[in-house]
Design an enzyme around this catalytic site. Structure first.
Site, short mmCIF file in Angstrom:
data_model
loop_
_atom_site.label_atom_id
_atom_site.label_comp_id
_atom_site.label_asym_id
_atom_site.label_seq_id
_atom_site.Cartn_x
_atom_site.Cartn_y
_atom_site.Cartn_z
N HIS A 89 44.40 29.04 25.47
CA HIS A 89 43.22 29.63 26.11
C HIS A 89 43.28 31.16 26.01
CE1 HIS A 89 43.42 25.78 28.60
NE2 HIS A 89 42.26 25.70 28.00
N GLU B 287 40.14 24.84 17.71
CA GLU B 287 40.14 23.81 16.66
C GLU B 287 41.03 22.63 17.04
OE1 GLU B 287 41.16 25.76 12.98
OE2 GLU B 287 39.08 26.35 12.65
N LYS B 288 41.84 22.78 18.05
CA LYS B 288 42.66 21.63 18.46
C LYS B 288 41.75 20.46 18.83
CE LYS B 288 45.84 19.83 21.74
NZ LYS B 288 44.80 19.30 22.66
N ASP B 289 40.64 20.77 19.50
CA ASP B 289 39.65 19.73 19.82
C ASP B 289 38.56 19.80 18.75
OD1 ASP B 289 40.78 18.84 22.38
OD2 ASP B 289 40.36 20.89 22.98
N LEU C 32 45.22 27.00 32.49
CA LEU C 32 45.19 27.90 31.32
C LEU C 32 46.58 28.06 30.70
CD1 LEU C 32 42.87 30.73 32.70
CD2 LEU C 32 42.23 28.67 31.42
N HIS C 33 46.61 28.10 29.38
CA HIS C 33 47.87 28.30 28.65
C HIS C 33 47.62 29.30 27.53
CE1 HIS C 33 45.89 25.74 25.76
NE2 HIS C 33 45.86 24.74 26.60
O1 PAF Z 1 37.76 21.69 25.87
C1 PAF Z 1 37.59 21.78 27.10
O2 PAF Z 1 38.36 22.43 27.83
C2 PAF Z 1 36.40 21.08 27.74
O3 PAF Z 1 36.07 19.91 27.07
C3 PAF Z 1 35.16 21.99 27.90
C4 PAF Z 1 34.65 22.47 26.57
C5 PAF Z 1 35.53 23.19 28.76
C6 PAF Z 1 34.04 21.23 28.60
O4 PAF Z 1 34.42 20.83 29.87
#
Ligand code: PAF
Length: 262
Positions: free
Chosen positions: A38, A149-151, A34-35
């Site tokens: 998160h 939104e980074k992903d 976690l950072h």
């Molecule tokens: O973005 C992430 O951290 C992961 O792809 C997720 C959504 C927790 C699924 O494992």
């Protein structure tokens, strides 16, 4: 105090208890490490819901490359402390056996968006992501689930999953958090050496510049980056690079591109 749950049954027993039934539940799924990115999702969930559930599960099915999974900077005890400090109510941290009792026999496959950008370079990655997200949403049954939104490609795929499978959950998109030099906050940044970390800022700066994708690719390659893609699509610019084997991804809205970065 954050309560740690390791099994689906433990959460379900709590979930059906009257005291959780009429409450709004916020859910933040993570791979761990976690950072502050998160933390911003968690804080949003805490502000919008009665109860916040955080999952820490290093999902093996989304890593096609064993070395990538091995090198993921997992740190369960630090994550538990972070959850505690932020005031998370429940930390769901199942084992792989708990999440995949049948191995990987059943899976979610999306046939369009998941084949492009990151999906083109990491075959099967989004099948693993969508499968685990579907499982987690079924287990937790949250009111809202928070994604960064980074992903962005992942976010779009999760939105599609929720629509197509009629899942009763609101997906909340949270903006990308950046360091002062512009680099997007990511768990993988911890793997960069000091010089690599300084160099990585160039990726963010060039991606956010008005230069053409071809030019950006050339410049990054000249500076030692291995470029997977720099691509404009649906009003955004997406990029993925490797620096000393460490994979970095980012994206920005096209209408935010800045004039000059040199
Ligand atoms: O973005 C992430 O951290 C992961 O792809 C997720 C959504 C927790 C699924 O494992």
């Amino acid at each position: 105090m954050t309560r740690c749950l390791h099994t689906v049954g433990a959460w379900r027993r709590l979930r059906v208890r009257a005291d959780l039934d009429n409450l709004e539940i916020g859910f933040v799924p993570t791979l761990g490490a976690l950072h502050r990115g998160h933390a911003s999702l968690i804080e949003r969930s805490l502000a919008q819901n009665d109860v916040t559930v955080l999952s820490v599960f290093l999902n093996p099915t989304q890593f096609s490359d064993g070395a990538d999974l091995e090198s993921y900077p997992a740190s369960f005890f630090a994550d538990r402390e972070t959850a505690e400090r932020l005031g998370v109510d429940y930390l769901f941290c199942p084992s792989s056996e708990e999440m995949y009792p049948n191995g990987y026999r059943y899976r979610v496959v999306e046939n369009e968006l998941s084949r492009s950008l990151c999906g083109e370079h990491r075959p099967g990655h989004f099948d693993g992501v969508l499968t685990v997200v579907l499982k987690l949403l079924h287990i937790i049954r949250p009111t809202r689930a928070y994604f960064g939104e980074k992903d962005f490609q992942q976010l779009e795929l999760v939105r599609g999953l929720v629509r197509d499978f009629f899942l009763d959950v609101a997906i909340v998109a949270c903006p990308t958090l950046r360091h002062e030099d512009g680099l997007a906050v990511s768990s993988r940044n911890a793997l960069l050496s000091r010089p690599q970390r300084r160099q990585a800022a160039l990726f963010a700066a060039l991606l956010g510049s008005r230069r053409q994708p071809r030019e950006i690719r050339r410049e990054l390659e000249a500076k030692g980056f291995e470029v997977e893609y720099i691509q404009d699509s649906t009003h955004r610019r997406f990029g993925a690079v490797r620096l000393g084997g460490i994979r970095l991804i980012d994206n920005v809205p096209l209408d935010s591109l800045m004039e000059e970065t040199r």
